[in-house]
Scaffold this motif. Structure first.
Motif, PDB file in Angstrom:
ATOM      1  N   ALA A 176       0.824  -1.209   0.000  1.00  0.00           N
ATOM      2  CA  ALA A 176       0.000   0.000   0.000  1.00  0.00           C
ATOM      3  C   ALA A 176       0.859   1.260   0.000  1.00  0.00           C
ATOM      4  CB  ALA A 176      -0.908  -0.003   1.216  1.00  0.00           C
ATOM      5  N   GLN A 177       0.348   2.314  -0.626  1.00  0.00           N
ATOM      6  CA  GLN A 177       0.968   3.643  -0.626  1.00  0.00           C
ATOM      7  C   GLN A 177      -0.143   4.675  -0.449  1.00  0.00           C
ATOM      8  OE1 GLN A 177       4.205   4.571  -0.889  1.00  0.00           O
ATOM      9  NE2 GLN A 177       4.893   2.460  -1.052  1.00  0.00           N
ATOM     10  N   ILE A 178       0.115   5.712   0.351  1.00  0.00           N
ATOM     11  CA  ILE A 178      -0.860   6.791   0.515  1.00  0.00           C
ATOM     12  C   ILE A 178      -0.906   7.590  -0.777  1.00  0.00           C
ATOM     13  CG2 ILE A 178      -1.423   8.913   1.749  1.00  0.00           C
ATOM     14  CD1 ILE A 178      -0.032   7.670   4.203  1.00  0.00           C
ATOM     15  N   LYS A 179      -2.113   7.799  -1.286  1.00  0.00           N
ATOM     16  CA  LYS A 179      -2.295   8.517  -2.542  1.00  0.00           C
ATOM     17  C   LYS A 179      -2.816   9.933  -2.314  1.00  0.00           C
ATOM     18  CE  LYS A 179      -3.952   7.632  -7.171  1.00  0.00           C
ATOM     19  NZ  LYS A 179      -4.536   6.626  -8.036  1.00  0.00           N
ATOM     20  N   ALA A 180      -3.711  10.112  -1.340  1.00  0.00           N
ATOM     21  CA  ALA A 180      -4.286  11.439  -1.102  1.00  0.00           C
ATOM     22  C   ALA A 180      -4.895  11.509   0.288  1.00  0.00           C
ATOM     23  CB  ALA A 180      -5.347  11.743  -2.154  1.00  0.00           C
ATOM     24  N   LEU A 181      -5.046  12.736   0.766  1.00  0.00           N
ATOM     25  CA  LEU A 181      -5.769  13.014   2.008  1.00  0.00           C
ATOM     26  C   LEU A 181      -7.031  13.757   1.625  1.00  0.00           C
ATOM     27  CD1 LEU A 181      -2.837  14.317   4.257  1.00  0.00           C
ATOM     28  CD2 LEU A 181      -3.684  12.005   4.061  1.00  0.00           C
ATOM     29  N   ARG A 182      -8.169  13.341   2.202  1.00  0.00           N
ATOM     30  CA  ARG A 182      -9.445  13.975   1.873  1.00  0.00           C
ATOM     31  C   ARG A 182     -10.178  14.402   3.132  1.00  0.00           C
ATOM     32  NH1 ARG A 182     -12.155   9.896  -2.399  1.00  0.00           N
ATOM     33  NH2 ARG A 182     -13.078   9.236  -0.451  1.00  0.00           N
ATOM     34  N   GLN A 183     -11.046  15.362   2.940  1.00  0.00           N
ATOM     35  CA  GLN A 183     -11.932  15.825   4.003  1.00  0.00           C
ATOM     36  C   GLN A 183     -13.328  15.892   3.403  1.00  0.00           C
ATOM     37  OE1 GLN A 183     -10.709  19.447   5.846  1.00  0.00           O
ATOM     38  NE2 GLN A 183     -12.708  19.846   6.717  1.00  0.00           N
ATOM     39  N   ALA A 184     -14.240  15.109   3.944  1.00  0.00           N
ATOM     40  CA  ALA A 184     -15.623  15.070   3.465  1.00  0.00           C
ATOM     41  C   ALA A 184     -15.700  14.867   1.951  1.00  0.00           C
ATOM     42  CB  ALA A 184     -16.365  16.332   3.878  1.00  0.00           C
ATOM     43  N   GLY A 185     -14.879  13.970   1.426  1.00  0.00           N
ATOM     44  CA  GLY A 185     -14.894  13.661   0.002  1.00  0.00           C
ATOM     45  C   GLY A 185     -14.091  14.613  -0.872  1.00  0.00           C
ATOM     46  N   GLU A 186     -13.609  15.725  -0.327  1.00  0.00           N
ATOM     47  CA  GLU A 186     -12.833  16.693  -1.093  1.00  0.00           C
ATOM     48  C   GLU A 186     -11.344  16.449  -0.871  1.00  0.00           C
ATOM     49  OE1 GLU A 186     -11.798  21.433  -1.015  1.00  0.00           O
ATOM     50  OE2 GLU A 186     -13.702  20.780  -0.170  1.00  0.00           O
ATOM     51  N   THR A 187     -10.600  16.290  -1.951  1.00  0.00           N
ATOM     52  CA  THR A 187      -9.164  16.033  -1.846  1.00  0.00           C
ATOM     53  C   THR A 187      -8.428  17.292  -1.407  1.00  0.00           C
ATOM     54  OG1 THR A 187      -9.287  14.341  -3.557  1.00  0.00           O
ATOM     55  CG2 THR A 187      -7.112  15.275  -3.114  1.00  0.00           C
ATOM     56  N   ILE A 188      -7.634  17.160  -0.340  1.00  0.00           N
ATOM     57  CA  ILE A 188      -6.853  18.274   0.203  1.00  0.00           C
ATOM     58  C   ILE A 188      -5.428  18.221  -0.336  1.00  0.00           C
ATOM     59  CG2 ILE A 188      -5.917  19.281   2.301  1.00  0.00           C
ATOM     60  CD1 ILE A 188      -8.430  18.268   3.714  1.00  0.00           C
ATOM     61  N   ILE A 189      -4.828  17.040  -0.306  1.00  0.00           N
ATOM     62  CA  ILE A 189      -3.460  16.860  -0.795  1.00  0.00           C
ATOM     63  C   ILE A 189      -3.399  15.569  -1.601  1.00  0.00           C
ATOM     64  CG2 ILE A 189      -1.066  16.399  -0.144  1.00  0.00           C
ATOM     65  CD1 ILE A 189      -1.421  18.006   2.310  1.00  0.00           C
ATOM     66  N   THR A 190      -2.758  15.640  -2.761  1.00  0.00           N
ATOM     67  CA  THR A 190      -2.500  14.447  -3.565  1.00  0.00           C
ATOM     68  C   THR A 190      -0.995  14.215  -3.575  1.00  0.00           C
ATOM     69  OG1 THR A 190      -4.404  14.904  -4.966  1.00  0.00           O
ATOM     70  CG2 THR A 190      -2.751  13.391  -5.842  1.00  0.00           C
ATOM     71  N   GLU A 191      -0.601  12.990  -3.333  1.00  0.00           N
ATOM     72  CA  GLU A 191       0.817  12.638  -3.314  1.00  0.00           C
ATOM     73  C   GLU A 191       1.338  12.592  -4.746  1.00  0.00           C
ATOM     74  OE1 GLU A 191       4.315  11.332  -1.214  1.00  0.00           O
ATOM     75  OE2 GLU A 191       2.524  12.402  -0.664  1.00  0.00           O
ATOM     76  N   PRO A 192       2.439  13.315  -5.068  1.00  0.00           N
ATOM     77  CA  PRO A 192       2.987  13.261  -6.425  1.00  0.00           C
ATOM     78  C   PRO A 192       3.598  11.891  -6.712  1.00  0.00           C
ATOM     79  CG  PRO A 192       4.415  14.547  -4.991  1.00  0.00           C
ATOM     80  CD  PRO A 192       3.208  14.188  -4.184  1.00  0.00           C
ATOM     81  N   LEU A 193       3.596  11.505  -7.983  1.00  0.00           N
ATOM     82  CA  LEU A 193       4.178  10.213  -8.359  1.00  0.00           C
ATOM     83  C   LEU A 193       5.677  10.187  -8.122  1.00  0.00           C
ATOM     84  CD1 LEU A 193       2.334   9.342 -11.684  1.00  0.00           C
ATOM     85  CD2 LEU A 193       1.937   8.399  -9.420  1.00  0.00           C
ATOM     86  N   TYR A 194       6.353  11.294  -8.396  1.00  0.00           N
ATOM     87  CA  TYR A 194       7.815  11.324  -8.283  1.00  0.00           C
ATOM     88  C   TYR A 194       8.258  12.451  -7.377  1.00  0.00           C
ATOM     89  CZ  TYR A 194       7.538   8.253 -12.284  1.00  0.00           C
ATOM     90  OH  TYR A 194       7.258   7.204 -13.116  1.00  0.00           O
TER      91      TYR A 194
END
Length: 194
Positions: A176-194
């Motif tokens: 597993a890898q963290i892809k994003a953090l969300r709040q109430a379905g809205e993405t706050i931070i997306t982890e970059p691929l590189y």
């Protein structure tokens, strides 16, 4: 009269080969993470906050997941699998997940063997209650690194219970890898691929 030192024609090619091998190893490590983020199956886990700092990598938010504590009837098949009086401290286990009505993925089975089908996440058994009533797991996604300015905001949101959704990409082998953090379905931070 001193003798001339013989030339060592193999040094330059050996140095180039060693450099290429090291660069290839680093590229492989980066790409293996990116492949999971790009192609892994997305799941959403509910999180719980903790607040530390890493001297080498900087600020991060420690993420805890209710699904990392497994107890009750879910452990019955695992107890049968390991046998009476045996322990599985620090063993690799596989947690089969199913999406619940609230949208979060929850454990439905735990096994020492990799499942043949279904969505599962690979974990390490970090602690087992003495009577095998509880199993505590490490999914390998307990830290989310971010910059010095963004971390305090995330920590505050987590303490207030506002940030509770972690989007996780899961590879076919359960990594597993963290892809994003969300709040109430809205993405706050997306982890970059590189």
């Amino acid at each position: 009269m001193a003798q001339a030192t013989p030339a060592k024609p193999f040094l330059l090619p050996a140095a180039i080969a060693a450099t290429l091998v090291l660069c290839g190893l680093i590229a492989w490590m980066i790409e293996s993470r990116a492949v999971i983020l790009r192609e892994g199956t997305e799941i959403v886990l509910q999180s719980e906050p903790i607040d530390p700092r890493d001297l080498l990598r900087g600020r991060y938010v420690v993420l805890g997941y209710p699904s990392q504590r497994i107890g009750g009837p879910l452990l019955d098949p695992l107890r049968a699998e390991i046998g009476e009086g045996e322990t599985i401290d620090d063993a690799t286990v596989y947690v089969t997940l199913r999406q619940g009505p609230d949208g979060y993925h929850e454990p439905v089975a735990v096994s020492l063997a990799e499942p043949d089908e279904g969505l599962f996440i690979r974990a390490r058994a970090t602690r087992v209650a003495h009577d095998m009533t509880w199993l505590f797991l490490d999914f390998g996604i307990g830290r989310f690194y971010t910059n010095e300015h963004r971390a305090p905001e995330l920590e505050r949101r987590m303490r207030e219970g506002a940030l509770t959704e972690i989007v996780v990409a899961v590879a076919p082998d359960g990594t597993a890898q963290i892809k994003a953090l969300r709040q109430a379905g809205e993405t706050i931070i997306t982890e970059p691929l590189y």
